[in-house]
Design an enzyme around this catalytic site. Structure first.
Site, PDB file in Angstrom:
ATOM      1  CG  ASP A  22      -2.097   0.981   1.054  1.00  9.00           C
ATOM      2  OD1 ASP A  22      -2.244   1.605  -0.047  1.00  9.00           O
ATOM      3  OD2 ASP A  22      -2.750   1.168   2.186  1.00  9.00           O
ATOM      4  CG  ASN A  70      -7.236  -1.801  -6.209  1.00  9.38           C
ATOM      5  OD1 ASN A  70      -6.376  -2.736  -6.078  1.00  9.38           O
ATOM      6  ND2 ASN A  70      -7.595  -0.937  -5.351  1.00  9.38           N
TER       7      ASN A  70
HETATM    8  C1  FPP Z   1      -1.630   0.447  -3.460  1.00  8.43           C
HETATM    9  O1  FPP Z   1      -1.262   1.706  -3.341  1.00  8.43           O
HETATM   10  C2  FPP Z   1      -1.310  -0.564  -4.557  1.00  8.43           C
HETATM   11  C3  FPP Z   1      -1.867  -0.959  -5.636  1.00  8.43           C
HETATM   12  C4  FPP Z   1      -3.466  -0.770  -5.497  1.00  8.43           C
HETATM   13  C5  FPP Z   1      -1.412  -1.779  -6.623  1.00  8.43           C
HETATM   14  C6  FPP Z   1       0.009  -2.554  -6.380  1.00  8.43           C
HETATM   15  C7  FPP Z   1       0.614  -2.627  -7.544  1.00  8.43           C
HETATM   16  C8  FPP Z   1       1.827  -2.556  -7.737  1.00  8.43           C
HETATM   17  C9  FPP Z   1       2.844  -2.552  -6.513  1.00  8.43           C
HETATM   18  C10 FPP Z   1       2.439  -2.768  -9.109  1.00  8.43           C
HETATM   19  C11 FPP Z   1       2.045  -3.659  -9.915  1.00  8.43           C
HETATM   20  C12 FPP Z   1       2.265  -5.043  -9.445  1.00  8.43           C
HETATM   21  C13 FPP Z   1       2.850  -5.991 -10.145  1.00  8.43           C
HETATM   22  C14 FPP Z   1       2.746  -7.438  -9.527  1.00  8.43           C
HETATM   23  C15 FPP Z   1       3.717  -5.711 -11.122  1.00  8.43           C
HETATM   24  P1  FPP Z   1      -2.347   2.903  -3.621  1.00  8.43           P
HETATM   25  O2  FPP Z   1      -2.509   3.175  -5.027  1.00  8.43           O
HETATM   26  O3  FPP Z   1      -3.620   2.160  -2.964  1.00  8.43           O
HETATM   27  O4  FPP Z   1      -1.591   3.817  -2.842  1.00  8.43           O
HETATM   28  P2  FPP Z   1      -2.523   5.028  -1.874  1.00  8.43           P
HETATM   29  O5  FPP Z   1      -3.231   4.530  -0.790  1.00  8.43           O
HETATM   30  O6  FPP Z   1      -1.225   5.817  -1.493  1.00  8.43           O
HETATM   31  O7  FPP Z   1      -3.184   5.844  -2.867  1.00  8.43           O
END
Ligand code: FPP
Length: 247
Positions: A22, A70
């Protein structure tokens, strides 16, 4: 990092580590970058942590890469996340094969765009012989959704095979979950300072040790990962028993 590695007892490693990655968006914002740049950096961290886990001897690593919820994000962000996932699967396939990593996926993966699902299935098949570590990506994953899908399969089985309800057990139910071939997670790490599970592995996390840490996922590095392991090994897992019973 060297110092931390020496503190890890290789005989008491968690078999299965699951991570809620996250904070990509907040990291990007704090650095004056577009959100997708946070996800891109996040994908690099995925590669580093996968490599390190395999080197240490972790057998199962599960990453929450895209939740059911998501899909509600702006279409452009969803599209870019799918593109990142696609590139990851295309570009890292050979490295996974070389390193003995078997790719696996949990979640309602049939919701994924067709080309992503295709490369996902292709990479899962291509890495099927991997013996070092199972890397599971949770994609279009929600634990309640997984449980309901399992209940539907279980109900079908009960009706079709006339299973007596007395025979229903935790193991029998677990056999219908997406994680049926995996051990439960021993350690669940969440980055970014949020102290919640957010619909991740609800059934499987019954006895997991939880570790919530402040850094955003793009900042998560080897030292932080190793210190989560050291912390895990300093905890006593009693599974409902007393300390004395464990000796
Ligand atoms: C949470 O951060 C992360 C995600 C929703 C996606 C996770 C994806 C990756 C790490 C990259 C792609 C994965 C692979 C396996 C290639 P957020 O966007 O919710 O952060 P925030 O809460 O600060 O907005």
């Amino acid at each position: 990092m060297h110092d931390l590695i020496t503190q890890i007892d290789k005989t008491r490693l968690p078999h299965h580590i699951a991570i809620i990655m996250d904070g990509n968006g907040r990291w990007a914002k704090n650095n004056g970058l577009p959100r997708i740049e946070g996800h891109r950096r996040g994908a690099e961290v995925v590669e580093n942590i996968t490599e390190l886990s395999r080197e240490i001897g972790i057998k199962y690593l599960t990453l929450y890469a895209f939740s059911k919820e998501n899909w509600k994000r702006p279409a452009e962000e969803v599209h870019m996340l799918m593109a990142l996932l696609y590139d990851f699967l295309v570009n890292k396939k050979d490295k996974m094969i070389r390193n003995g990593i078997r790719l696996n996926a949990i979640g309602d993966i049939f919701q994924l765009p067709e080309e992503v699902l295709k490369i996902l299935n292709n990479t899962i098949a291509a890495t099927a012989q991997g013996k070092e570590m199972v890397l599971t990506l949770a994609l279009s994953y929600g634990a309640r959704d997984e449980i309901i899908r399992a209940v539907k399969k279980l109900a079908d089985d009960v009706i079709k095979n006339n299973v007596a309800t007395d025979l229903l057990s935790e193991d029998y139910f677990g056999g219908f979950l997406d994680t049926k071939d995996m051990p439960d997670p021993d350690l669940i790490i969440r980055t970014s300072g949020e102290n919640r599970i957010s619909n991740f592995l609800l059934w499987q996390s019954a006895y997991a040790e939880l570790k919530f840490i402040k850094p955003f996922w793009p900042e998560f590095n080897s030292e932080m990962f190793l210190s989560c392991l050291v912390d895990y090994q300093n905890r006593e897992r009693r599974f409902g028993k007393t300390s004395e019973q464990l000796d």
